[in-house]
Write an enzyme that holds these catalytic residues in place. Structure first.
Site, PDB file in Angstrom:
ATOM      1  N   LEU A  70       0.858  -1.177   0.000  1.00  0.00           N
ATOM      2  CA  LEU A  70       0.000   0.000   0.000  1.00  0.00           C
ATOM      3  C   LEU A  70       0.894   1.226   0.000  1.00  0.00           C
ATOM      4  O   LEU A  70       1.989   1.207   0.576  1.00  0.00           O
ATOM      5  CB  LEU A  70      -0.909   0.026   1.236  1.00  0.00           C
ATOM      6  CG  LEU A  70      -1.968  -1.066   1.370  1.00  0.00           C
ATOM      7  CD1 LEU A  70      -2.697  -0.914   2.697  1.00  0.00           C
ATOM      8  CD2 LEU A  70      -2.948  -1.048   0.218  1.00  0.00           C
ATOM      9  N   ASP A  71       0.438   2.300  -0.619  1.00  0.00           N
ATOM     10  CA  ASP A  71       1.185   3.551  -0.572  1.00  0.00           C
ATOM     11  C   ASP A  71       1.337   4.003   0.881  1.00  0.00           C
ATOM     12  O   ASP A  71       0.526   3.667   1.752  1.00  0.00           O
ATOM     13  CB  ASP A  71       0.456   4.652  -1.355  1.00  0.00           C
ATOM     14  CG  ASP A  71       0.328   4.327  -2.828  1.00  0.00           C
ATOM     15  OD1 ASP A  71       1.160   3.564  -3.343  1.00  0.00           O
ATOM     16  OD2 ASP A  71      -0.619   4.840  -3.449  1.00  0.00           O
ATOM     17  N   LYS A  72       2.357   4.798   1.116  1.00  0.00           N
ATOM     18  CA  LYS A  72       2.633   5.296   2.469  1.00  0.00           C
ATOM     19  C   LYS A  72       1.381   5.889   3.112  1.00  0.00           C
ATOM     20  O   LYS A  72       1.080   5.613   4.278  1.00  0.00           O
ATOM     21  CB  LYS A  72       3.748   6.345   2.413  1.00  0.00           C
ATOM     22  CG  LYS A  72       3.994   7.070   3.727  1.00  0.00           C
ATOM     23  CD  LYS A  72       5.038   8.167   3.570  1.00  0.00           C
ATOM     24  CE  LYS A  72       5.209   8.954   4.865  1.00  0.00           C
ATOM     25  NZ  LYS A  72       6.193  10.053   4.719  1.00  0.00           N
TER      26      LYS A  72
END
Length: 298
Positions: A127-129
């Site tokens: 997942l993106d940050k």
């Protein structure tokens, strides 16, 4: 005699063949090298016969990244084969430039001994940050291989909630290839396959909407980098808080309004279907309320 007249960085590369020239140049620029007892900050300097070089060696940040760091992991399920994380926004998944420590991978290496033997400590998708929500992590090589195969076969169902600008309208599949934005390399974009785009499909439907905003349910058929963010922006409905893709700001929301809310897969032990649900986090709830959207899901 071999180094007479040679550039310093080239000589260092011969001296330290296991190091990249860029790392050696960085060490020089940081003042880690002395020539005849004096600091040298110019990697392009030409060497002369009889000079004495002293290098204060430091391993590249990337080599220091894969270390165990105890941290409190938000685990919603764990058994001997896998664990499921409810990732908070702001937690980086993999070490990379600017985030070599304090990542989920570092935490997994500290959480169980077997992680060091697995690719990426068992992380099979990311997942993106600043995206919150559910991720599955393998704890054995067999589980890792089976989960990667499920992802490749599109058998893992990953469902997201997103808050976007404007009213979405009818449910539809956004089918548009995604690749690196040729004009801004930190972004992804809808680009043709001839220019490096990879097939990408996202099923999207509105759960609640007003003229100003919409709560979307997004289900991934593929898993390209930033896929939902790119597809929504491409359709004219960027995510609130997603400044990288033109999303409008929203008071109190410090990240893109995207949450991985439901994860369904076949358990690698016996093939049974298992599912986990993560309620949207508090900042997502507050953003939905500010937009006048009902967040009664699932």
């Amino acid at each position: 005699m071999a180094w007479q007249g040679m550039r310093l960085d080239r000589a260092l590369a011969l001296w330290q063949p296991d190091s990249s020239r860029s790392h050696l140049q960085q060490l020089v620029e940081e003042g880690a090298l002395q020539i005849d007892g004096e600091p040298c900050l110019q990697a392009s300097r030409k060497l002369r016969l009889g000079q004495r070089l002293l290098l204060a060696w430091r391993a590249p940040d990337a080599m220091l990244a894969f270390v165990a760091e105890p941290m409190e992991l938000p685990i919603v399920h764990e058994d001997v084969h896998l664990l499921v994380i409810d990732k908070p926004a702001g937690l980086v998944v993999h070490p990379a430039a600017g985030n070599w420590r304090g990542t989920l991978m570092n935490g997994l290496l500290a959480h169980h001994a077997g992680a060091v033997q697995l690719p990426r400590a068992g992380i099979v998708h990311r997942l993106d940050k600043d995206t919150s929500g559910l991720m599955v992590v393998a704890k054995t090589q067999v589980a890792y291989d089976l989960l990667v195969a499920q992802l490749a076969a599109r058998e893992v169902r990953r469902e997201y909630l997103a808050l976007v600008k404007g009213a979405w309208g009818e449910p539809r599949c956004v089918d548009a290839p995604v690749g690196r934005d040729p004009r801004q390399r930190v972004r992804m974009a809808v680009v043709g396959e001839a220019r490096g785009g990879k097939p990408a499909q996202t099923d999207i439907e509105a759960l609640a909407q007003t003229a100003r905003a919409c709560l979307l349910h997004c289900s991934l058929r593929t898993g390209r980098t930033h896929q939902i963010r790119v597809h929504c922006a491409h359709a004219g409905h960027p995510l609130y808080g997603d400044t990288l893709y033109g999303g409008p700001p929203l008071s109190g929301l410090q990240r893109q309004a995207l949450h991985a809310a439901r994860l369904t897969l076949r358990h690698p032990q016996d093939g049974r279907t298992v599912q986990w649900v993560s309620p949207p986090h508090e900042d997502f709830h507050q953003a939905a309320a500010a937009l006048g959207l009902d967040l009664s899901w699932p």
